[in-house]
Motif scaffolding. Structure first.
Motif: not given
Length: 318
Positions: A129-137, A250-251
């Protein structure tokens, strides 16, 4: 959805374009990649693409753009392109145009990626149920956060790549001070990007002319400066990513994406990224539980644009 839609992923270096199939998903055979600088704007690139495919008719356009999006259009951060919806309608004959930030498009793709495209970097225990974080580099840097709402995803826009570099150990603080000479607001992407990796290398006294050379020299042990460049870069990735994951709780997992992320990902764990990622005092355990995964799919943003379009009928029916 029935009708076909144009999908575009507009970056500072490359632009990817594709079409949806009858089910509203990216048709894999339709995807093409172009050098962004080879065109005067997105309208010209889309017109070229449609001519190349025999001028198929399209009902709409959805584009993820590497820059801020406003009501009147989108401005690329690292290239002098302004994308106006009316120009895209004129070039394609599409009735509907939707513009997203490119990292929003990447995050909308999370539920539509093949398992083979998800490469573990650091294991963890994601909360469903946790948010997901996308880090773009890549050419630049940004993040996007995917929240689940019923069967849909909600991904708000962000421009986190232009928030400030973190303070830390003496070397990092000296680097941040140095970056202020060319980038007065000291943004994260001044270092965490392809151009930023080169800036870091040259600041450390290196002479490599491109990031492939830096990574190759590090891998073979030929150059101590290349190794130090990669070490500092990995620690900054960890520090910044840990900050962002705490900002958004962002668990559900951290996902790395972009050309630079793909190039450096195999080296991050051995270079100390995780120690910096979890160094958040009493919140250390929260960060330790977050798995870190590389997205190895060059068409992810196109799939995300398709997902965004499929959600529109449900959103408008509420």
């Amino acid at each position: 959805m029935g009708k076909r839609h144009l999908l575009a992923d507009v970056g500072g270096t490359h632009t990817r374009i594709g079409l949806t199939n009858a089910q509203g998903r990216l048709c894999p055979d339709s995807a093409r990649r172009y050098r962004t600088a080879d065109f005067s704007g997105l309208a010209a690139a889309l017109a070229f693409y449609l001519r190349d495919l025999g001028c198929p008719s399209v009902a709409g356009v959805c584009a993820g753009v590497a820059g801020p999006v406003g009501a009147d259009g989108a401005q690329l951060t690292n290239l002098d392109w302004f994308i106006a919806p009316d120009d895209l309608r004129a070039a394609t004959g599409a009735a509907q145009v939707h513009l997203l930030n490119d990292l929003q498009a990447q995050a909308y793709a999370l539920d539509d990626l093949d398992d083979a495209a998800l490469v573990p970097v650091v294991p963890g225990r994601a909360r469903p149920d946790g948010a997901r974080l996308v880090l773009g580099v890549g050419t630049g840097c940004n993040v996007a956060v995917a929240h689940r709402i019923g069967d849909d995803l909600f991904v708000p826009p962000a421009e986190s790549g232009h928030t400030g570099l973190p303070h830390g150990e003496a070397q990092i603080n000296a680097l941040v001070d140095h970056m202020s000479h060319t980038h007065p607001h000291k943004p994260i992407e001044a270092v965490l990007s392809g151009p930023g990796l080169l800036r870091l290398h040259h600041w450390l006294g290196g002479t490599a002319s491109d990031i492939k050379a830096i990574i190759a020299q590090h891998r073979t042990g030929q150059d101590g400066t290349a190794a130090e460049t990669m070490r500092v870069f990995a620690r900054l990735v960890g520090t910044v990513a840990g900050d962002m994951c705490l900002h958004h709780m962002a668990t559900g997992g951290l996902y790395l994406i972009g050309g630079v992320a793909r190039a450096v990902a195999p080296h991050l764990a051995s270079l100390g990224m995780q120690a910096c990622f979890v160094a958040k005092g009493p919140y250390r355990q929260i960060l330790q539980d977050i798995p870190i995964t590389l997205i190895d799919d060059d068409t992810a943003a196109l799939k995300g644009c398709a997902r965004f379009l499929r959600q529109i009928p449900r959103a408008t029916s509420h």
